[in-house]
Design an enzyme around this catalytic site. Structure first.
Site, mmCIF file in Angstrom:
data_model
loop_
_atom_site.group_PDB
_atom_site.id
_atom_site.type_symbol
_atom_site.label_atom_id
_atom_site.label_comp_id
_atom_site.label_asym_id
_atom_site.label_seq_id
_atom_site.Cartn_x
_atom_site.Cartn_y
_atom_site.Cartn_z
ATOM 1 N N SER A 66 0.834 -1.207 0.000
ATOM 2 C CA SER A 66 0.000 0.000 0.000
ATOM 3 C C SER A 66 0.864 1.251 0.000
ATOM 4 C CB SER A 66 -0.887 -0.004 1.246
ATOM 5 O OG SER A 66 -1.559 1.220 1.353
ATOM 6 N N CYS A 174 -0.272 4.059 10.249
ATOM 7 C CA CYS A 174 0.422 5.228 9.687
ATOM 8 C C CYS A 174 1.079 5.964 10.855
ATOM 9 C CB CYS A 174 -0.561 6.141 8.950
ATOM 10 S SG CYS A 174 0.245 7.637 8.371
ATOM 11 N N ASN A 236 4.228 -1.546 8.746
ATOM 12 C CA ASN A 236 4.192 -0.209 8.144
ATOM 13 C C ASN A 236 5.561 0.442 8.397
ATOM 14 O OD1 ASN A 236 3.316 2.407 7.200
ATOM 15 N ND2 ASN A 236 1.236 1.855 7.793
#
Ligand code: RRO
Length: 349
Positions: A66, A174, A236
């Site tokens: 992503s 995030c 992430n």
């Protein structure tokens, strides 16, 4: 005289060779021309690499990570043509967001630091692109979703699934946007609420993408799985920053961002290893994979699939084919029949 027993590894190698030969011969017997011969070889190659990821059928274990390449069907198609086994979109929310001011990305010696700030067109607009992308893609499309509340996550996930998403990946990691991302994924109670809400709203697999910026990623993974996650994506970006010595100022407009690329590979590998020891659902390894050897290391650590991102900027979309070819050659050389056989193998030694 007693005969010496062949060791296990050699036995496996022999058995595999035999079964390959059998399948190959059967195909040739049925169709005696060269094009079919090529097809037979291709089919066998695919079988060794094909995986079932929480119900999704992938021709190989590589996926677009992503956040790397925008939102258009053309870019997804380019990546699929480059050999990706699945596509994950950039994160999309309920409303359009312009993200942070430039500069949003900066290069460091061993990776990129980004703080894009979740720029996205909003799910209403993006749903049109999902519909179009599904028409041209022959691999699963996974839509990455974020929200500021559990309800928002669920609403966006529902709209993505209605538009045709094969699965959703919840971005709870995030590292630099307030009140979403890692602020959710660092708190098992809030994470549970989000995952449960999405799980009760959509009937497609739910992947949960975790942050490395926590004390125990295995504990967070367990909370996600107990709440209904079908797979865990790890990891992430790692919270980071860059400062310009000449201007004496932080480079990114947001000051703090997330580090990706080769620098974070050992961190990601450790996270996958720890999660594998704690939960039973598939793990999707992500973080600094730049070649087939990195990919194999993640599989051995416990990843069932692999997301590739930052390296695309330098090596282009064909990195997926190159990685898959390398994994295939490794499996063949070591005598494995399927990529599944090496998932988590490093735990057994
Ligand atoms: O958009 C971003 O700034 C961003 C996101 Br949503 C994320 O999940 N990870 C990251 O490093 N940047």
């Amino acid at each position: 005289m007693e005969q010496k027993k062949p060791n296990q590894k050699l036995k496996r190698k022999r058995r595999n060779n035999t079964s390959h030969k059998t399948a190959y011969k059967t195909k040739l017997y049925l169709n005696k021309n060269n094009s079919t011969r090529a097809l037979a070889v291709e089919t066998l190659k695919e079988n060794r690499l094909a995986i079932n990821l929480a119900g999704l059928k992938l021709p190989n274990p590589t996926m677009l990570a992503s956040g790397i390449l925008g939102y258009t069907k053309e870019t997804f198609k380019t990546i699929a043509d480059g050999g990706a086994g699945a596509i994950v979109t950039k994160s999309v929310g309920l409303k359009p967001r312009s993200g942070y001011a430039n500069p949003t990305v900066t290069q460091t010696s061993c990776g990129l630091v980004n703080a894009m700030g979740l720029p996205n067109p909003g799910i209403e607009e993006f749903a049109k692109e999902i519909i179009e992308a599904k028409r041209v893609l022959n691999v699963p499309l996974i839509v990455s979703v974020y929200g500021f509340t559990a309800e928002e996550y669920a609403t966006v996930a529902k709209k993505a699934v209605v538009a045709g998403a094969d699965a959703v990946e919840l971005n709870v990691s995030c590292p630099h946007v307030r009140e979403t991302g890692s602020e959710i994924g660092q708190n098992p109670t809030i994470l549970k609420e989000v995952v449960e809400k999405v799980k009760s709203t959509v009937q497609k697999p739910i992947f949960v993408k975790l942050s490395p910026n926590v004390t125990s990623i295995a504990e967070i993974a367990e909370a996600a799985v107990n709440a209904g996650a079908d797979a865990i994506t790890a990891i992430n970006t790692v919270k980071a920053m860059a400062i310009d010595a000449e201007t004496a100022k932080p480079i990114l407009s947001n000051k703090v961002g997330g580090l990706s690329g080769p620098a974070i590979k050992p961190i990601a590998l450790r996270c996958v290893y720890e999660i594998y020891e704690r939960v039973k659902v598939p793990i999707i390894g992500c973080g600094g994979i730049t070649n087939w050897r990195d990919a194999v290391e993640f599989l051995l650590a416990g990843a069932s699939a692999l997301q590739i991102g930052t390296v695309i900027a330098t090596k282009g979309p064909n990195i997926f084919k190159a990685t898959t070819r390398g994994i295939n050659a490794y499996l063949k050389r070591k005598g494995f029949r399927s990529v599944n056989e090496i998932v988590g193998l490093s735990h057994k030694s």
